[in-house]
Write a protein that holds these residues in place. Structure first.
Motif: not given
Length: 603
Positions: A111-124
Motif C-alpha cells: 500500500r505504501r508507494s513512496d520511493p525508497p529515497a523519500v522514505h529513507w530521508r524521513e527515517r534519517l
C-alpha cells in the motif's frame, strides 16, 4: 469481512480462507516477497513477514486488539496499516487482499508507494532526532543505494547538528565533515560506513541537548567589514556569545563571502593562544569546510552553520592562561612580541619568494624556543605566505606523531595529535584567506611543536621503508597491526614499506579508511586520519608524504582494536537491506547487546 473487489488479475493465490480462519495465520510468498497473512477480528490482513526492525518472521509474533507484536524485540505494529508504535522499528509494509470463492489472494504491491529515497530521508531524520543507530545505518545504506548524493545526506546531518545543540559546533559535526571530505578515498561500502559513523556521532552529540535559539542580524547591514570584524573580536574577547552572533549574522546578511567570513572567524580565533588545545580553531575550519560541501549560496544555512561556532569561541580556554605557556619560558609573551612586528615582517617580505630551507623542520624541532621564533620571523621576512608557513609547520607537527615514543604515557598521544590537527586546520584556513592575523595561528602551532619535543625524547625508530618489500605483504602486516594492541611500530613500518615498494597510495588511504570505519573509533582518531590524508595530498616530497600516513597509522594502531559494536550495527543494517537473514545467527551472542529494543537499535 473487508473484501477488495478490484478484480485485479495481478493478485496471487495465497491460502484457503477456512484454513486461515482456523489457524489464525499463514505464510505465503508473492513475487519473492514473504507475506504473513492474519485472520483477526473477522478481517484478513497481509503484511511483509520480515519485521522491519531486524528481520524476524512476523508469523512467529502475536496479534491482540489489532496490534501485531514481533517476539524478538517486541516491536508493535497497527495491523491494518502497518504503522509502528515504536519509531526504532520502522513501519511494516501491508498488502491489499481479495477473497475469491473462498480463497485469499494477495496483491504484490504494498500500500505504501513512496520511493525508497523519500522514505529513507524521513527515517534519517527520525534516526537523528532519536539517536537510533540502526535506523541511521539503514538510512546511510539505503540512501546511497538509491543514488542520493552524499552531499545531501551530509547537509541533513549538518543542519540537524547546528540546530539541536545549544552549545554549538562540536566533535560530532567535525567527524561528519572530516569523513565527508575523505569519501573519494573510500570504496563503496566504506562510503556508507563513513556516512553512518558521522551521522551517529552527530545524533549522539545532540541527544538530550537543548536546541539552539538564533540571534538576529542587525537591521543595519551597510556597516563596513572592518567595523564588523572589530565588533566581533570585542564581543568574543568579553565572552559575549549573543552579541558576537548578531555581528556574525550581520556579516552574512551583508553578503560577505567565504574569504571574508573566514577572516572574521580566524582573527577572533587567534586573538588568544591555542584555544581549547586547538579544538576551537579546528571547529572553525570544519564548519567552513561543511559549507564548501553543501554550498555557501544559502544565506540562512551559512548563518546557521557559522553561528554555531560563536559560543565555542567566546567560552574557550586560552592557552596563555596555562603554566606551560608561561613557565619556564614565557611563550605567550614571546608570541606577542612577534605579533607586534608582524606588519613590518610582512611588508619586508613583499615581492620576495620564499623557498623552504632543507633544515626547516629540524629548526622547528629545536630545543630552544628562540630558534623557533627566529625561523618563523625570518621566513615571513623572506616572503613566506601564511599558507606556505602553515604547510611547513603542519609537517613538523606530523613528524612529531610519526616519531612519538611509546614509552610516553598513553594520553600523550593526544598531545602531539592536537598540535597536528590544529596546524592542519590553520593550513586549510590559509588556503581560504591570507589575512595577516592568521600568522598568529602558525606561531601557536609552532609553539606547540616546541612544547611537544619531550614526546620525541628519544624518538621512535623512523619508518623509512624497504624498497624491496612486497606491497601485499606490507598491507597484510598493516591489517594485522590493527588486530593486536600496541603494534604501533609495526603499523608505521608497514606503511613505509608499502610506499617505498611502489604501492598505490590511493589503495593505502582506502585501507586505512576501512580500518578506521570498522572500529569504535574515537573523535581524535577520525581527526588524525583526515588530517594525515589531507597533508599527504598537499605534498610532493615522497618522504614527507610517507611520514604523514605513517603518523596516521601509528596513531590508529595505538588505539585499536576496539569492540567494534558500531560495525555490528552497520553490518545488521546492510544485511537487512539486502534481504539477508539476521536472526538465528550462530554469533548473535558475540555482537551487540540485543536484550532490549533500545539496545539493539542503538548498540
Amino acid at each position: 469481512m473487508a473484501v477488495d473487489d478490484t478484480g485485479s488479475d495481478e493478485y496471487s493465490e495465497a491460502v484457503d480462507l477456512d484454513e486461515l480462519r482456523a489457524e489464525g495465520r499463514a505464510l505465503t510468498a508473492v513475487d519473492g516477497t514473504p507475506i504473513a497473512l492474519f485472520y483477526h477480528e473477522g478481517e484478513v490482513r497481509a503484511v511483509n513477514n520480515r519485521c522491519p526492525h531486524m528481520g524476524f518472521p512476523l508469523t512467529e509474533g502475536s496479534v491482540d486488539e489489532g496490534v501485531l507484536t514481533c517476539h524478538w524485540h517486541h516491536a508493535r505494529f497497527e495491523l491494518s496499516c502497518g504503522d509502528t508504535f515504536d519509531p526504532w522499528a520502522d513501519d511494516v509494509d501491508t498488502y491489499p487482499t481479495e477473497i475469491r470463492e473462498g480463497t485469499v489472494y494477495v496483491s504484490p504491491a504494498p500500500r505504501r508507494s513512496d520511493p525508497p529515497a523519500v522514505h529513507w530521508r524521513e527515517r534519517l531524520d527520525d534516526g537523528l532526532e532519536q539517536n537510533l543507530r540502526l535506523v541511521l545505518g539503514k538510512s546511510a545504506v539505503a540512501l546511497t543505494d538509491a543514488g542520493v548524493d552524499p552531499a545531501e545526506v551530509v547537509e541533513r546531518g549538518v543542519t540537524f547538528g547546528v540546530r539541536n545543540r545549544a552549545d554549538g559546533w562540536s566533535s560530532g559535526l567535525t567527524i561528519l565533515v572530516a569523513l565527508a571530505n575523505r569519501l573519494p578515498d573510500l570504496d563503496d561500502q566504506d562510503r556508507k560506513r563513513a556516512l553512518y559513523q558521522g551521522l551517529t556521532e552527530v545524533a549522539g552529540d545532540c541527544d538530550g541537548e537543548a536546541p539552539k535559539f538564533e540571534q538576529e542580524a542587525f537591521a543595519a547591514t551597510d556597516v563596513s567589514f572592518e567595523r564588523l570584524r572589530s565588533w566581533f573580536r570585542e564581543n568574543v574577547e568579553v565572552r559575549d556569545a549573543d552579541g558576537a552572533e548578531r555581528v556574525l549574522r550581520t556579516a552574512v546578511a551583508a553578503g560577505y563571502g567565504p574569504e571574508k567570513l573566514t577572516e572574521l572567524l580566524v582573527v577572533a580565533a587567534t586573538d588568544h593562544r591555542y584555544l581549547d588545545t586547538g579544538h576551537t580553531f579546528d571547529f572553525v575550519n570544519k564548519a567552513t569546510e561543511a559549507l564548501d560541501l553543501v554550498g555557501w549560496d544559502d544565506e540562512e544555512r551559512t548563518a546557521e552553520v557559522l553561528s554555531s561556532l560563536v559560543r565555542g569561541l567566546a567560552t574557550a580556554d586560552r592557552a596563555e592562561e596555562t603554566s606551560s605557556w608561561r613557565q619556564p619560558d614565557d611563550l605567550a609573551a614571546m608570541c606577542e612580541e612577534s605579533f607586534a612586528r608582524l606588519d613590518d615582517l610582512v611588508a619586508a617580505g613583499e615581492g620576495e619568494t620564499w623557498t623552504e630551507p632543507d633544515d626547516f623542520t629540524e629548526r622547528l624541532h629545536a630545543a630552544d624556543p628562540e630558534t623557533v621564533f627566529d625561523v618563523l620571523e625570518e621566513a615571513i621576512e623572506n616572503g613566506a605566505t601564511v599558507e606556505q608557513l602553515a604547510s611547513a609547520v603542519s609537517f613538523a607537527a606530523a613528524k612529531r606523531v610519526a616519531l612519538f615514543a611509546t614509552s610516553n604515557e598513553f594520553n600523550d598521544w593526544n598531545t602531539v595529535h592536537h598540535t597536528f590537527t590544529f596546524a592542519n586546520a590553520v593550513h586549510r584556513a590559509a588556503e581560504r584567506t591570507d589575512a595577516t592575523a592568521l600568522y598568529r595561528g602558525v606561531f601557536d602551532a609552532a609553539v606547540n611543536v616546541y612544547l611537544d619535543r619531550f614526546l620525541n625524547t628519544p624518538p621512535a625508530p623512523e619508518a623509512t621503508g624497504d624498497p624491496d618489500a612486497d606491497p601485499e605483504a606490507a598491507l597484510e602486516s598493516l591489517r594485522m597491526a590493527f588486530e593486536q594492541q600496541g603494534k604501533v611500530q609495526q603499523a608505521g613500518d608497514a606503511v613505509a614499506d608499502y610506499l617505498a615498494a611502489g604501492g598505490d597510495p590511493d589503495r593505502l588511504k582506502a585501507e586505512l579508511g576501512n580500518a578506521l570505519l570498522v572500529e569504535d573509533t574515537g573523535f581524535h582518531t577520525f581527526q588524525a586520519y583526515e588530517a594525515a590524508c589531507r597533508q599527504f595530498d598537499a605534498r610532493e616530497d615522497p618522504e614527507e608524504r610517507r611520514d604523514c600516513l605513517v603518523a596516521a597509522a601509528r596513531y590508529m594502531a595505538a588505539h585499536y582494536p576496539t569492540r567494534r559494536s558500531r560495525e555490528q550495527t552497520f553490518s545488521i543494517a546492510a544485511r537487512l537491506l539486502r534481504g539477508e537473514r539476521v536472526h538465528g545467527d550462530a554469533d548473535d551472542d558475540a555482537g551487540a547487546d540485543e536484550s532490549s529494543p533500545e539496545a539493539s537499535a542503538d548498540d
